[in-house]
Design an enzyme around this catalytic site. Sequence first.
Site, PDB file in Angstrom:
ATOM      1  N   PRO A 109       0.825  -1.222   0.000  1.00 50.73           N
ATOM      2  CA  PRO A 109       0.000   0.000   0.000  1.00 50.73           C
ATOM      3  C   PRO A 109       0.852   1.262   0.000  1.00 50.73           C
ATOM      4  O   PRO A 109       0.363   2.338  -0.343  1.00 50.73           O
ATOM      5  CB  PRO A 109      -0.798  -0.099   1.309  1.00 50.73           C
ATOM      6  CG  PRO A 109      -0.677  -1.507   1.763  1.00 50.73           C
ATOM      7  CD  PRO A 109       0.605  -2.035   1.203  1.00 50.73           C
TER       8      PRO A 109
ATOM      9  N   ARG B   8      -1.823  -9.005 -20.970  1.00 51.43           N
ATOM     10  CA  ARG B   8      -2.689  -8.492 -22.039  1.00 51.43           C
ATOM     11  C   ARG B   8      -1.928  -7.684 -23.083  1.00 51.43           C
ATOM     12  O   ARG B   8      -2.382  -7.542 -24.213  1.00 51.43           O
ATOM     13  CB  ARG B   8      -3.794  -7.590 -21.457  1.00 51.43           C
ATOM     14  CG  ARG B   8      -4.776  -8.279 -20.547  1.00 51.43           C
ATOM     15  CD  ARG B   8      -5.835  -7.296 -20.061  1.00 51.43           C
ATOM     16  NE  ARG B   8      -6.673  -6.804 -21.131  1.00 51.43           N
ATOM     17  CZ  ARG B   8      -7.684  -7.468 -21.652  1.00 51.43           C
ATOM     18  NH1 ARG B   8      -7.990  -8.658 -21.194  1.00 51.43           N
ATOM     19  NH2 ARG B   8      -8.383  -6.965 -22.634  1.00 51.43           N
TER      20      ARG B   8
ATOM     21  N   ASP C  86      -8.700  -1.764 -25.806  1.00 51.26           N
ATOM     22  CA  ASP C  86      -9.014  -1.751 -24.385  1.00 51.26           C
ATOM     23  C   ASP C  86      -9.381  -0.361 -23.899  1.00 51.26           C
ATOM     24  O   ASP C  86      -8.882   0.637 -24.396  1.00 51.26           O
ATOM     25  CB  ASP C  86      -7.806  -2.241 -23.563  1.00 51.26           C
ATOM     26  CG  ASP C  86      -7.813  -3.748 -23.382  1.00 51.26           C
ATOM     27  OD1 ASP C  86      -8.821  -4.381 -23.748  1.00 51.26           O
ATOM     28  OD2 ASP C  86      -6.824  -4.275 -22.870  1.00 51.26           O
TER      29      ASP C  86
ATOM     30  N   GLU D 274       2.509  -8.064   8.463  1.00 50.91           N
ATOM     31  CA  GLU D 274       2.428  -6.593   8.484  1.00 50.91           C
ATOM     32  C   GLU D 274       3.400  -5.958   7.501  1.00 50.91           C
ATOM     33  O   GLU D 274       3.313  -4.757   7.241  1.00 50.91           O
ATOM     34  CB  GLU D 274       2.692  -6.065   9.896  1.00 50.91           C
ATOM     35  CG  GLU D 274       1.762  -6.639  10.964  1.00 50.91           C
ATOM     36  CD  GLU D 274       0.292  -6.580  10.572  1.00 50.91           C
ATOM     37  OE1 GLU D 274      -0.163  -5.506  10.151  1.00 50.91           O
ATOM     38  OE2 GLU D 274      -0.379  -7.628  10.670  1.00 50.91           O
TER      39      GLU D 274
HETATM   40  N1  4GX Z   1      -1.585  -3.029  -3.194  1.00 49.04           N
HETATM   41  N2  4GX Z   1      -1.033  -5.391   0.811  1.00 49.04           N
HETATM   42  C1  4GX Z   1       1.207  -6.408   1.070  1.00 49.04           C
HETATM   43  C2  4GX Z   1       2.063  -6.937   3.302  1.00 49.04           C
HETATM   44  C3  4GX Z   1       3.118  -5.916   3.162  1.00 49.04           C
HETATM   45  C4  4GX Z   1       3.060  -4.684   3.827  1.00 49.04           C
HETATM   46  C5  4GX Z   1       4.092  -3.777   3.646  1.00 49.04           C
HETATM   47  C6  4GX Z   1       5.130  -5.347   2.210  1.00 49.04           C
HETATM   48  C7  4GX Z   1       5.131  -4.122   2.847  1.00 49.04           C
HETATM   49  C8  4GX Z   1      -1.473  -4.088  -1.278  1.00 49.04           C
HETATM   50  C9  4GX Z   1      -2.126  -3.059  -1.999  1.00 49.04           C
HETATM   51  C10 4GX Z   1      -1.771  -4.460   0.100  1.00 49.04           C
HETATM   52  C11 4GX Z   1      -1.277  -5.586   2.229  1.00 49.04           C
HETATM   53  C12 4GX Z   1      -0.047  -6.305   0.238  1.00 49.04           C
HETATM   54  C13 4GX Z   1      -0.004  -5.686   3.012  1.00 49.04           C
HETATM   55  N3  4GX Z   1       4.154  -6.231   2.375  1.00 49.04           N
HETATM   56  N4  4GX Z   1      -0.592  -4.610  -2.104  1.00 49.04           N
HETATM   57  N5  4GX Z   1       0.887  -6.705   2.463  1.00 49.04           N
HETATM   58  N6  4GX Z   1      -3.089  -2.266  -1.555  1.00 49.04           N
HETATM   59  O1  4GX Z   1      -2.685  -3.933   0.659  1.00 49.04           O
HETATM   60  O2  4GX Z   1      -0.657  -3.960  -3.259  1.00 49.04           O
END
Ligand code: 4GX
Length: 253
Positions: free
Chosen positions: A94, A159, A174, A121
């Site tokens: 995120p 794609r 698209d 986390e």
């Molecule tokens: N878009 N997540 C990753 C674990 C995490 C946290 C911090 C690395 C660093 C997300 C999103 C997403 C939740 C995937 C936390 N890994 N990934 N995860 N939105 O929410 O891509």
Amino acid sequence: MSRFDIVTLFPETFSAVAEHGITSRALKQGLYQLNFWNPRDFTHDKHRTVDDRPYGGGPGMVMMVEPLRDAIRAAKESAGADSSGECRVIMLSPQGSKLDQQKVIELSNISQLILVAGRYEGIDERLIESEIDEELSIGDYVLSGGELGAMVVIDAVVRQIPGALGHQDSAEQDSFSNGLLDCPHYTRPELFEGAAVPEVLLSGNHQLIEQWRLMQSLGRTAERRPDLLQKVDLDEKQHKLLQKYRQRAKNYP
Ligand code: 4GX
């Protein structure tokens, strides 16, 4: 793009892209490769531990450093061994920059993508600094792991591979390929629960139909996603079509 190397504790979940639809067909045609690197296979203890406690305390766990590092390095070495093109290590998070179609097209021009799908986390910040080239987010919401994000990247990038889409559809057709939202679509019956198909689509006049579709794309983008419209340069013809859409919207509210 020819190869995705995915670092994940849950490789089985990628059956969603490997075994279904366009992404599955392209994989079977050999248009791209999928390889998996599971940190659990890089553990050395009896319980094959892949998580660890965060310094500073608090709830939740962090991915254990050594198995994740070794999985990423193994992916890099195997990828680097097989080619001369660019290789990029991307972690789904995120905290990353938001994925959009422009980024998808950029990624489609890189021959090897290593996608790190974290759980828990997150991962140790020093590992991000030393092993990760780029953090990408698929949107502002919280997932339980990076796998769904990695699958979104794979699906959108595949794609773009020439030959991946059936000859009917093309990536140029698209939504977003011209920076605009798609036009509305209709199929049988001509009258559905009292609602008719727009007459122009039954006219057989392909030039008129093309124009109507472009007008709808412009109008819907203006109404629903004005942020997208600001990014595209409309030519004279497109300006006129958007005016026409707005005029009609006024007449038939
Ligand atoms: N878009 N997540 C990753 C674990 C995490 C946290 C911090 C690395 C660093 C997300 C999103 C997403 C939740 C995937 C936390 N890994 N990934 N995860 N939105 O929410 O891509």
